[in-house]
Design a protein around this motif. Structure first.
Motif, PDB file in Angstrom:
ATOM      1  N   LYS A  18       0.824  -1.218   0.000  1.00 55.88           N
ATOM      2  CA  LYS A  18       0.000   0.000   0.000  1.00 55.88           C
ATOM      3  C   LYS A  18       0.854   1.263   0.000  1.00 55.88           C
ATOM      4  O   LYS A  18       0.384   2.324  -0.402  1.00 55.88           O
ATOM      5  N   GLN A  21       0.902   3.523  -2.962  1.00 51.96           N
ATOM      6  CA  GLN A  21      -0.200   4.427  -3.293  1.00 51.96           C
ATOM      7  C   GLN A  21       0.222   5.843  -2.960  1.00 51.96           C
ATOM      8  O   GLN A  21       0.814   6.094  -1.919  1.00 51.96           O
ATOM      9  N   GLU A  23      -0.815   9.915  -2.442  1.00 53.66           N
ATOM     10  CA  GLU A  23      -1.933  10.776  -2.113  1.00 53.66           C
ATOM     11  C   GLU A  23      -2.211  11.714  -3.280  1.00 53.66           C
ATOM     12  O   GLU A  23      -1.286  12.163  -3.949  1.00 53.66           O
ATOM     13  N   ARG A 100     -10.080  13.253  -2.513  1.00 51.79           N
ATOM     14  CA  ARG A 100      -9.112  12.486  -3.299  1.00 51.79           C
ATOM     15  C   ARG A 100      -9.468  12.600  -4.772  1.00 51.79           C
ATOM     16  O   ARG A 100     -10.551  12.195  -5.207  1.00 51.79           O
ATOM     17  N   SER A 102      -8.467  11.238  -7.768  1.00 55.29           N
ATOM     18  CA  SER A 102      -8.771  10.097  -8.634  1.00 55.29           C
ATOM     19  C   SER A 102     -10.184   9.591  -8.397  1.00 55.29           C
ATOM     20  O   SER A 102     -10.931   9.341  -9.348  1.00 55.29           O
TER      21      SER A 102
ATOM     22  N   ARG B  35      -6.566   0.282 -10.525  1.00 56.55           N
ATOM     23  CA  ARG B  35      -7.526  -0.562  -9.820  1.00 56.55           C
ATOM     24  C   ARG B  35      -8.895   0.079  -9.790  1.00 56.55           C
ATOM     25  O   ARG B  35      -9.058   1.228  -9.421  1.00 56.55           O
ATOM     26  N   SER B  87      -8.013  -5.146 -11.159  1.00 53.74           N
ATOM     27  CA  SER B  87      -6.746  -4.424 -11.319  1.00 53.74           C
ATOM     28  C   SER B  87      -6.214  -4.641 -12.722  1.00 53.74           C
ATOM     29  O   SER B  87      -6.099  -5.786 -13.175  1.00 53.74           O
ATOM     30  N   ARG B 138      -8.139   4.237  -9.429  1.00 57.04           N
ATOM     31  CA  ARG B 138      -6.927   4.984  -9.102  1.00 57.04           C
ATOM     32  C   ARG B 138      -5.741   4.261  -9.743  1.00 57.04           C
ATOM     33  O   ARG B 138      -5.830   3.058 -10.013  1.00 57.04           O
ATOM     34  N   VAL B 140      -1.708   3.177  -9.377  1.00 60.20           N
ATOM     35  CA  VAL B 140      -0.567   3.008  -8.478  1.00 60.20           C
ATOM     36  C   VAL B 140       0.604   2.569  -9.348  1.00 60.20           C
ATOM     37  O   VAL B 140       0.411   1.857 -10.341  1.00 60.20           O
ATOM     38  N   TYR B 142       4.465   0.791  -9.749  1.00 61.86           N
ATOM     39  CA  TYR B 142       5.420  -0.134  -9.143  1.00 61.86           C
ATOM     40  C   TYR B 142       6.709  -0.135  -9.963  1.00 61.86           C
ATOM     41  O   TYR B 142       6.669  -0.371 -11.178  1.00 61.86           O
ATOM     42  N   TYR B 151       2.268  -6.892  -5.392  1.00 63.68           N
ATOM     43  CA  TYR B 151       0.922  -6.303  -5.387  1.00 63.68           C
ATOM     44  C   TYR B 151      -0.128  -7.349  -5.762  1.00 63.68           C
ATOM     45  O   TYR B 151      -1.152  -7.507  -5.081  1.00 63.68           O
TER      46      TYR B 151
END
Lengths: 270, 270, 270, 270
Positions: A18, A21, A23, A100, A102, B35, B87, B138, B140, B142, B151
C-alpha cells in the motif's frame, strides 16, 4: 496447497504494498471542476449518424446524464456542457471522497457513462448503440469564484466560436463543397464574415439558431424558484429544488446575480 | 448581443485559464496498475439479488468487462479481478495518453462501466438493471516487476482470506444464524478453524469450491498458445493471440514462468 | 489584551490550517537523485574571479561540500559533480524524512550551502566572499539502477561536452578573440575539430588536461579498500570506510563492478 | 578512450533521462508560504549556548536573515518568524521560477542558510560557529488572503503558547527544579495558571517581557512610511521602501489595515 498459500499470507505485508499508493488530495476550500470529454467521439458520432453540426438528441442525452450526476452527487453545484464535453463544478468546501482527486473524477465519469448507456434507447429509440461509449476526465482547481467564472466563460466562448465555425462548415458541405474546400473557404475568416456567409449564401440568421447550439447547456439546482407555483408537485418541486437545464449566457454577471445560491454569494446590493 | 460576446472573447485568455491545469504524468518505465472498485456495491448486489457469497454471473460479467478492456486498450497486459474490484496492469513503457494519470484511469473506468451496462442483459437476461452501476479507480505505480508481483500476490491473498470468511459467514446465515451472530461466531478464527467449520457443520471441503471463487480471475493475452491448433479460427486466434480468463495461482513463480511474455521476462533457463 | 488573544487561540483550528499542506512522498524503493545547482553562478564566478574555464579551487570547494554531505546524510551513497552542479544519490530504500521530497531536498541544499560558506576561507584564503552564494535543488526518481546509471552517464557526457567547448572558447578568448568571435568560430564544430583547434592553435592535447576537468568528480564511500593497510588509522579508516573523491569514468561498467557496494549489486561473476 | 566516450554520447538521449523529472508547479494566483525550520536546532542551541528560553542575539540573526531574503527575492512580501522557524509569503501572482515548488523552496532555504553563516560573527562576535547549521523547508499554498491570515494567526498563537510555556519551564529549571520536575509541574496548566506561576514565584509579569519573545517577528517592506522624513537617505529609504522588523500583533485586523499594501488589499473604508 493451502499450506503454501498460508505461508504467502504471512510473507506479504499489505502496508508495504500500500505504501506505493500516492496521495492526490485536492487543495481544501478551492473550487473543483471535473471536465469530462468523449473519447474519439468524432468516430462515435459518425458511426451513430449524429446530425451535423449539432445533433439535438445527442445533446439532450448529454444533458440528461448531467442532470443525473447533479442529482446523484450533491456536492456538484453547477455544470456546463457543449458538444461531447461536460464540466462539473463541486462546491469549494466539498469533502467528497475526502477530496481524493482520482476517486472524485472516476466516480463522476463512471456514473455519467453508466447513465449514457442506460438512457441511450430513451433518446435514440430507432438507433442501436453500436459500441461502448467512453469518456475521460480530469480535475482542475480554481482558488476563487472569479477565476472559476473565467473558466466557465472560456468554455462558453469556445462553444460560440466552434458552433459558428461548424455551422458554416456543414452548410458549405451540405451545399456541395468537399470538406477540404469548406475548410479552405473558412480559413482566417472573422466572426462577422462567417455570419455573412450564413446570411447571404444560406439565408440563415445565426442569432436565430437554437440557444442550445449557440450557448451550450447549464444544468444546476434551481433553488430560486417560487415554491408556491407548484400545487401538486413532488416534494423536490415543492421545496423549489430541482435540477434544471438552461441555455443561458453564463458569461454575464446577470446570470450569477439571478442565481446567487449556486456560488453561495450574496445577491448584489443596489 | 453578439457584440458583447465578442468583447468577452477578446478578454478571456485561454492560456491563463489553462494554466490552472496541473500535470499528473506517471513516472516513465514503471508499471502502472489501475484498480477499479464498485461504488457501494454492497447495496448494488442486494438490490440486484446477487447470490451470496459469490454470484457466478456477476463475476462472469466483471470478467467479460475485463476482457473487453484488454482488447480495447492494447497497453493493458494483465488484469486480476475478485468480487467488485479489478486491477489492470499497463506495460511499463506504455505511452498511453502520454502517461497522464487522470486520463488513463478515467478512460479505463469509463470503458469498463460502459461494457458493464451494455452486457448486463447478456449475463442477467431475467434481471432488470435497476439503477446505474458506478466504479471508481486509481493508479498506483510499481518500479519493478518483483514489486508488481507483490501487489498481485496481495490481491490474491486478500481474495482467499475474504472468500474463506464470506463462505463461512453466509453458510452460517443460511443455516439460521443472524448476521451479527455469524460475525461473532467467526471473530478471531484462523484459516484452519474456518475450514473445520465448513467441513464439520456443512460438509463442505473448501478446496473443492470453484477456483474462480477461491483464486479470483486473471484475464490476459495468451500468446503462448500453439497457433497450429486453430484450423478455421479468426485472425486473432490464428496468431495465437486471444484474451483468456483463468482462475490460477498467480502467487507462485510457475504461472509467470509459463507466461513469460506478460511481463516480457525471459523464460527461466534450466 | 491577552483575553482577546486567548479567544483567538480557541478560534483557530490547527488541523484546518495544516490541511493545506500537501503530501510529497517520493515513491518507495526507487532511487532518489537530488541535484543541486548554483543560482546565477555565472555572475558569482565573475565577481569572485574564478579561473576560466575551470577554477581548481572552486571545484575542490564543491567537492569538499559533497564529502561533508555524504558524511552527514548516511543515506547518500554516491554523488557526482561538475562545474556548479552536484547530484546526490540516495539509496533506494532510504526512509530519510519518511521520503518527504521537500524536506530531503532542502536539508541537503541547506547543508551544502552552509559548508560552502564555512569552508570558503579554507579554499580561498586570499579572497573575500563578497555576497551570499545560493543553490537550488530538486529531486528526481529513477526506478532501476540501470536508469540511475543512464542519468549519471548523461551528466558525465555533459561534463565532457561542456568542458571541451569551454576549453576551446576560453583559449580563443585568451588569445585575443572577443567572446562573440570565439562563439562564432566554434559554432557547429564537432568534438574532433575542437580537439584539433586545441592541438594546432594552442599545442594542447585535450586528453592530458586534468581528469577533474574532463570527467568531473565522484564522491562516495570507499568500502572496498583493504583495511589491513592502515596500521594507525582512525576508526573510519580502520574499517575501510571513508568518503573519497575520484575523477573516474562512471559511464563504463568497470567502475560499478569495482565498487559493487555503492548500488549494492553483487559483483560480476567470471 | 575518447572514441568509446563519443559512442556513449550518441547512445544517451537526454530527453529520455529528463523525462523522469516531474513537474511541481504551484497553483497560479494562490498565496505561497515557504516555511523554514532549523534542523535539530535543539542540539544546535545547546552546543552554541543559546540563552533559554529566548536568545535575543540568535533571534536577531534569524531576523537579519529574513530581511536579506526579502531584499533578495522581491516576490516575498511578508515574513513571520519565531524561534528557529521563519515563514515567507510570496505574492499570489508570483512567477518566481515559473512557480516550480522545489526551486522556490530550495533557493530561499539556501539563501537564508548562506546569510546565517556569513552573519554569524556579526551577531556572535565571541562565539565560534562550531558546526554547519542546516534548515529544511516546504511550500504550502493558500487560496485566499483570509486563509493566509489564518495561517499566520496560527503561527503567532503557537509563538505565544510556546513562549509562555518555555518561560515558565526555564524559570523553574533555573530555580533548581530538574527538567522533568519542571515538565511535570506545568503539565495541564492553563495560560492563567502559568502567568500566576511567573508572578507569584518569580515576580515576573508575562506581559512586560520583550515583545519579540511574546509575539515573534514580522519582516516586511514598509511602503506606508512617510518619505519626507529622510533627508539624506539612500534611494530605498527616500522612496519610503525599506524592510522593517516589527514585533506586532498580526492576528488583529488593525495590522493589516495599517499595512494594506502587503496583501494589496484596499484600505478599509470608514
Amino acid at each position: 496447497e493451502l499450506g503454501d498459500f498460508r505461508e504467502d499470507i504471512n510473507n506479504i505485508k499489505p502496508e508495504y504494498v500500500k505504501s506505493f499508493q500516492f496521495e492526490n488530495k485536492l487543495m481544501p476550500l478551492t473550487w473543483i471542476v471535473v471536465r469530462i470529454d468523449g473519447c474519439h467521439f468524432h468516430r462515435f458520432s459518425e458511426v451513430h449518424e449524429f446530425e451535423k453540426p449539432n445533433d439535438e438528441q445527442a445533446l439532450n442525452l448529454m444533458n440528461s446524464c448531467a442532470v443525473a450526476v447533479l442529482e446523484q452527487f450533491k456536492d456538484v453545484i453547477f455544470s456546463y456542457g457543449v458538444s461531447d464535453e461536460y464540466s462539473f463544478v463541486l462546491k469549494k468546501d466539498s469533502q467528497f471522497y475526502q477530496r481524493r482527486g482520482s476517486e472524485i473524477v472516476t466516480a463522476l465519469v463512471s456514473y455519467f457513462t453508466s447513465i449514457y448507456v442506460m438512457k441511450w434507447k430513451e433518446f435514440f429509440p430507432q438507433k442501436e448503440l453500436k459500441y461502448p461509449p467512453c469518456f475521460d476526465g480530469r480535475a482542475v482547481l480554481y482558488p476563487t469564484s472569479e477565476i472559476l467564472r473565467d473558466y466557465l466563460t472560456w468554455r462558453q466562448v469556445d462553444c460560440h466560436i466552434n458552433n459558428q465555425y461548424n455551422t458554416c462548415f456543414w452548410m458549405l458541405v451540405k451545399s456541395g463543397k468537399s470538406k477540404s474546400e469548406a475548410q479552405a473557404y473558412l480559413k482566417g475568416t472573422q466572426a462577422r464574415e462567417k455570419n455573412e456567409v450564413l446570411v447571404q449564401q444560406f439565408g440563415i440568421d445565426y442569432n436565430t439558431l437554437p440557444l442550445m447550439f449557440r450557448q451550450g447547456s447549464s444544468a444546476f439546482w434551481n433553488k430560486e424558484e417560487k415554491t408556491g407555483m407548484y400545487e401538486n408537485g413532488a416534494s423536490a418541486e415543492k421545496s423549489g429544488k430541482k435540477v434544471v437545464v438552461e441555455h443561458c449566457n453564463i458569461i454575464e454577471q446577470s446570470f450569477w446575480e439571478a442565481h446567487p445560491s449556486i456560488l453561495n454569494e450574496k445577491p448584489h446590493m443596489v
